[in-house]
Design an enzyme around this catalytic site. Structure first.
Site, mmCIF file in Angstrom:
data_model
loop_
_atom_site.group_PDB
_atom_site.id
_atom_site.type_symbol
_atom_site.label_atom_id
_atom_site.label_comp_id
_atom_site.label_asym_id
_atom_site.label_seq_id
_atom_site.Cartn_x
_atom_site.Cartn_y
_atom_site.Cartn_z
ATOM 1 C CG PHE A 121 -2.360 -0.022 0.977
ATOM 2 C CD1 PHE A 121 -2.922 -1.037 0.232
ATOM 3 C CD2 PHE A 121 -3.199 0.969 1.479
ATOM 4 C CE1 PHE A 121 -4.295 -1.070 -0.011
ATOM 5 C CE2 PHE A 121 -4.561 0.958 1.238
ATOM 6 C CZ PHE A 121 -5.114 -0.072 0.491
ATOM 7 C CD GLN A 234 -5.862 10.220 3.312
ATOM 8 O OE1 GLN A 234 -6.622 9.283 3.531
ATOM 9 N NE2 GLN A 234 -4.577 10.158 3.590
ATOM 10 C CG HIS A 236 -8.481 7.767 -1.459
ATOM 11 N ND1 HIS A 236 -8.184 7.274 -2.709
ATOM 12 C CD2 HIS A 236 -8.176 6.774 -0.577
ATOM 13 C CE1 HIS A 236 -7.729 6.036 -2.580
ATOM 14 N NE2 HIS A 236 -7.710 5.714 -1.296
ATOM 15 C CG LEU A 250 -12.025 4.705 -1.687
ATOM 16 C CD1 LEU A 250 -11.506 6.120 -1.525
ATOM 17 C CD2 LEU A 250 -11.611 3.855 -0.505
ATOM 18 C CD GLU A 253 -3.099 3.720 -0.876
ATOM 19 O OE1 GLU A 253 -3.832 4.559 -0.331
ATOM 20 O OE2 GLU A 253 -1.938 3.511 -0.536
ATOM 21 N NE ARG A 314 -5.011 6.336 1.013
ATOM 22 C CZ ARG A 314 -5.810 5.712 1.840
ATOM 23 N NH1 ARG A 314 -6.447 6.385 2.782
ATOM 24 N NH2 ARG A 314 -5.992 4.421 1.755
ATOM 25 C CG HIS A 379 -10.673 8.568 1.996
ATOM 26 N ND1 HIS A 379 -11.704 7.687 1.757
ATOM 27 C CD2 HIS A 379 -9.674 7.832 2.541
ATOM 28 C CE1 HIS A 379 -11.339 6.469 2.141
ATOM 29 N NE2 HIS A 379 -10.121 6.539 2.639
ATOM 30 N NE ARG A 414 -6.806 7.110 7.189
ATOM 31 C CZ ARG A 414 -7.113 6.103 6.373
ATOM 32 N NH1 ARG A 414 -6.436 4.963 6.413
ATOM 33 N NH2 ARG A 414 -8.098 6.224 5.500
HETATM 34 C C1 LIG Z 1 -14.738 3.418 1.178
HETATM 35 C C2 LIG Z 1 -13.733 3.470 2.276
HETATM 36 C C3 LIG Z 1 -12.706 2.530 2.326
HETATM 37 C C4 LIG Z 1 -11.770 2.559 3.358
HETATM 38 N N1 LIG Z 1 -10.790 1.605 3.386
HETATM 39 C C5 LIG Z 1 -9.904 1.600 4.408
HETATM 40 C C6 LIG Z 1 -8.907 0.586 4.504
HETATM 41 O O1 LIG Z 1 -8.837 -0.316 3.678
HETATM 42 N N2 LIG Z 1 -8.038 0.628 5.522
HETATM 43 C C7 LIG Z 1 -8.073 1.611 6.471
HETATM 44 O O2 LIG Z 1 -7.256 1.593 7.373
HETATM 45 N N3 LIG Z 1 -9.027 2.579 6.410
HETATM 46 C C8 LIG Z 1 -9.935 2.595 5.422
HETATM 47 N N4 LIG Z 1 -10.905 3.571 5.370
HETATM 48 C C9 LIG Z 1 -11.042 4.490 6.498
HETATM 49 C C10 LIG Z 1 -11.719 3.777 7.651
HETATM 50 O O3 LIG Z 1 -12.705 2.906 7.160
HETATM 51 C C11 LIG Z 1 -12.374 4.760 8.632
HETATM 52 O O4 LIG Z 1 -11.470 5.771 8.959
HETATM 53 C C12 LIG Z 1 -12.760 4.011 9.888
HETATM 54 O O5 LIG Z 1 -13.577 2.911 9.564
HETATM 55 C C13 LIG Z 1 -13.462 4.894 10.902
HETATM 56 O O6 LIG Z 1 -13.861 4.073 11.959
HETATM 57 P P1 LIG Z 1 -14.479 4.681 13.285
HETATM 58 O O7 LIG Z 1 -14.698 3.525 14.200
HETATM 59 O O8 LIG Z 1 -13.650 5.805 13.751
HETATM 60 O O9 LIG Z 1 -15.854 5.287 12.819
HETATM 61 P P2 LIG Z 1 -17.081 4.636 12.000
HETATM 62 O O10 LIG Z 1 -16.853 3.279 11.528
HETATM 63 O O11 LIG Z 1 -17.514 5.631 11.018
HETATM 64 O O12 LIG Z 1 -18.193 4.607 13.057
HETATM 65 C C14 LIG Z 1 -18.795 5.784 13.525
HETATM 66 C C15 LIG Z 1 -19.931 5.371 14.386
HETATM 67 O O13 LIG Z 1 -20.419 6.513 15.083
HETATM 68 C C16 LIG Z 1 -21.823 6.514 15.039
HETATM 69 N N5 LIG Z 1 -22.254 7.875 15.270
HETATM 70 C C17 LIG Z 1 -21.845 9.014 14.658
HETATM 71 N N6 LIG Z 1 -22.458 10.063 15.211
HETATM 72 C C18 LIG Z 1 -23.260 9.582 16.193
HETATM 73 C C19 LIG Z 1 -24.153 10.179 17.109
HETATM 74 N N7 LIG Z 1 -24.354 11.480 17.137
HETATM 75 N N8 LIG Z 1 -24.834 9.378 17.954
HETATM 76 C C20 LIG Z 1 -24.668 8.033 17.936
HETATM 77 N N9 LIG Z 1 -23.829 7.425 17.094
HETATM 78 C C21 LIG Z 1 -23.132 8.196 16.232
HETATM 79 C C22 LIG Z 1 -22.161 5.914 13.703
HETATM 80 O O14 LIG Z 1 -23.476 5.454 13.672
HETATM 81 C C23 LIG Z 1 -21.132 4.795 13.656
HETATM 82 O O15 LIG Z 1 -21.601 3.695 14.362
HETATM 83 C C24 LIG Z 1 -11.843 3.561 4.339
HETATM 84 C C25 LIG Z 1 -12.862 4.512 4.289
HETATM 85 C C26 LIG Z 1 -13.800 4.472 3.264
HETATM 86 C C27 LIG Z 1 -14.853 5.516 3.204
#
Ligand SMILES: Cc1cc2nc3c(=O)[nH]c(=O)nc-3n(C[C@H](O)[C@H](O)[C@H](O)COP(=O)(O)OP(=O)(O)OC[C@H]3O[C@@H](n4cnc5c(N)ncnc54)[C@H](O)[C@@H]3O)c2cc1C
Length: 602
Positions: A121, A234, A236, A250, A253, A314, A379, A414
């Protein structure tokens, strides 16, 4: 207060993505009572969309890999404004967290001799990303979700937290509503882990899900927590550009990690022109060497060639694409071409099943035969809630943050794969320390007046008989952020952007919503606008103050990196109705990190 449905806990976790689930698992395992709250269905958090993999120096494919190289890659990728301690903990603990996932039932792709397979990556020196095809997030969420349910964590789904409360200077609890009925509820909690993800929905073209409205950032900021490095956003390099309905979606990568080439409309592999000084020596500078790397990848041989420039971090690739398009060398729909059709069709379908389906179904493009058209898409937010590196504690006692909504690990940019590992490493730490605090701390009383005020503000859009619709204000916000606080910024644009955001804040106060509280998306958006505008203004003000270009922050009027800014983070706190943003010195590297980085530079 008696009129509300009330739930008492030692710890509440707000957000059920990778970070929230891992925090809840840890807090529960430590013997705390835990409530997990999420605004979508359990298992549907943004993390489920993650594609490429989890970065962890397991050295399964490249035996020279170790935590030190991973840490150095993260600091270099973050252009040296990361919190070094977080980069160290992350690199040291990620392999153990991955093994733990495996013990809990995660099924990763395998090498021929049965070890966990790892892929290349951008910005990672070695093949490091643990993955399940291009559906890694799904497996991560599935595994963590099962564990959470098994442990008996109480889950509140389709429940949005709107306000946090403080009493005697410490966290006291939260107000939330059921999305289905609009009924309010109170969480009387001693500690909270905020794991609410980013704020990408403030931008027009984004890979982010609807959940990304900066709720967590704005709620903690409202009760005195600090936000940090918010200017680092970021973009992407590879989002879909066509058809218009899926613009921004998306393109992982992994396509480049598995051999995809970037070309402009002249058929030129333009990334060779964009290798920055700090990466010279690490990246192939001839097509012949890049071709050798490709052959080694295709044949799964040990890698002897340096990586192709398509796999630069990125920020560098996104800006290069932007410039190709601006200078007239773009594709038909204002992107560039990403081509993996030179690899065997069977290989592409096995490695990238979701991408194959995504392009076939959404754009009628067979990526085993045709090039994809791609362009930058908003992203990820490197900035977020300022936390202690070891405990993830904020400056408000009882309040912790982890995952994309927290800041520090990624610095100015990142690396791919470093988010999923961030979630499991720091989600666990946040859960651990929140449980420790929650178990020993007496309950704080939630102030009645603050709850009354919050309730009144929440329902105000229903009381207005006329006013703009939330959808109109959202469109305007996305236009402002994309135009004035986008991939390239300048002082005059940022000043205009801030002015427009302030006007939008006033306009948002006049929004009127039709219907009633029961599953009313317009009303949900009205509340999200409040938080998105707050977060957007902090981003713009940080961007204005950082008079240099670094990682995810590029200024046309200050195109170079400046030494003066290499030693500071910008920290924002609420000051009346405006953010006060100030530089704060970065923690100085430990002797071990200084030595490590000096060796890496050789
Ligand atoms: C298409 C895509 C592909 C990606 N691929 C990769 C990858 O291969 N590798 C990598 O390292 N990263 C990747 N990323 C980035 C990574 O997926 C995210 O940064 C990461 O999943 C964020 O996780 P999190 O637990 O912080 O938040 P999230 O998984 O977004 O969870 C947020 C949570 O908060 C809740 N929430 C938000 N506001 C409230 C509220 N007010 N009240 C109650 N609940 C709330 C939501 O319902 C959700 O449950 C990718 C991102 C995208 C968009």
């Amino acid at each position: 207060m008696d009129k509300y449905e009330t739930h008492p806990y030692d710890v509440i976790v707000i957000g059920a993505g990778g970070a929230g689930l891992r925090a809840a698992i840890e807090a529960k395992s430590q013997g705390a009572s835990v409530g997990l709250i999420c605004k979508s269905l359990l298992g549907k958090a943004h993390t489920v969309m993650a594609e490429g993999g989890i970065a962890a120096a397991m050295a399964n494919i490249d035996p020279s890999d170790d935590w030190k190289t991973h840490c150095a890659d993260t600091l270099r990728g973050g252009v040296y404004v990361n919190n070094w301690r977080m980069a160290q903990l992350h690199a040291q603990e990620a392999p153990e967290r991955v093994r733990e996932l495996e013990q809990w039932g995660a099924l990763f792709d395998r090498t021929a001799d049965g070890r966990i397979l790892q892929r290349a990556f951008g910005g990672h020196k070695y093949r490091r990303l643990v993955h399940v095809g291009d559906r890694t997030g799904l497996e991560l969420i599935r595994t963590l979700q099962e564990r959470t349910v098994q442990l008996g964590v109480d889950v509140y789904m389709e429940c949005t937290v709107t306000n946090l409360f403080k009493e005697d200077g410490r966290f006291a609890g939260a107000l939330a509503y059921w999305r289905e009925s609009g009924r309010l509820m109170i969480f009387q909690a001693k500690a909270a882990v905020i794991a609410t993800g980013g704020s990408g929905k403030a931008y027009k073209i984004t890979s982010n899900s609807w959940e990304y409205a900066g709720n967590g950032h704005a709620m903690v900021y409202d009760i005195g927590a600090e936000l940090m490095d918010m200017e680092f956003v970021q973009f992407h390099p590879t989002g879909m550009v066509w058809p218009p309905g899926v613009r921004g979606l998306l393109v992982t990568e992994s396509v480049r990690g598995d051999g995809g080439l970037l070309k402009n409309n002249k058929g030129e592999r333009f990334m060779f022109k964009h290798i920055p000084e700090r990466y010279k020596g690490q990246i192939s500078d001839t097509e012949a060497e890049a071709e050798k790397w490709l052959t080694e990848i295709r044949e799964a041989r040990p890698i002897t060639a340096r990586k192709p420039p398509e796999l630069l971090p990125r920020d560098i690739v996104a800006r290069a694409i932007y410039n190709e398009v601006k200078e007239g060398r773009g594709s038909e729909h204002d992107g560039v071409y990403l081509d993996i059709s030179h690899m065997p069709a069977e290989y592409v379908k096995r490695k990238l099943p979701s991408m194959y389906m995504q392009f076939k179904e959404l754009a009628d493009v067979d990526i085993t035969k045709q090039a994809m058209e791609i362009g930058p898409t908003m992203h990820y937010m490197m900035g977020g809630i300022r936390v202690n590196a070891d405990s993830q504690a904020t400056n408000v006692p009882g309040l912790y943050a982890a995952g994309e909504c927290a800041a520090g690990l990624h610095g100015a940019n990142r690396l791919g794969g470093n988010s999923l590992s961030d979630l499991i490493v720091f989600g666990r730490r946040a859960g651990l320390y929140a449980a420790e605090y929650g178990k020993k701390t007496p309950e704080a009383k939630i102030p009645d007046a603050a709850v009354d005020r919050a309730e009144k503000e929440l329902f105000a859009p229903f009381d207005r008989k006329s006013g703009p619709s939330p959808y109109e204000v959202h469109r305007e916000l996305q236009e402002v952020m994309t135009t004035y606080v986008g991939i390239f910024r300048s002082e005059s644009d940022l000043n205009t952007g801030i002015q427009k955001l302030q006007q939008l804040r006033e306009k948002a106060k006049t929004i009127s919503v039709e219907g009633n509280r029961q599953y009313n998306p317009g009303w949900h958006l009205a509340k999200d606008l409040d938080t998105m505008i707050t977060v957007s203004e902090v981003i713009a003000r940080g961007a204005l103050l950082r008079k240099e270009s670094r990682g995810g922050h590029a200024r046309t009027d200050f195109p170079k990196m400046e030494d003066a800014f290499s030693k500071v983070n910008f920290v924002a706190v609420k000051d009346g109705d405006k953010p006060k943003v100030e530089p704060k010195p970065l923690p100085e590297w430990s002797d071990e990190i200084k030595k490590l980085m000096a060796e890496e530079k050789k």
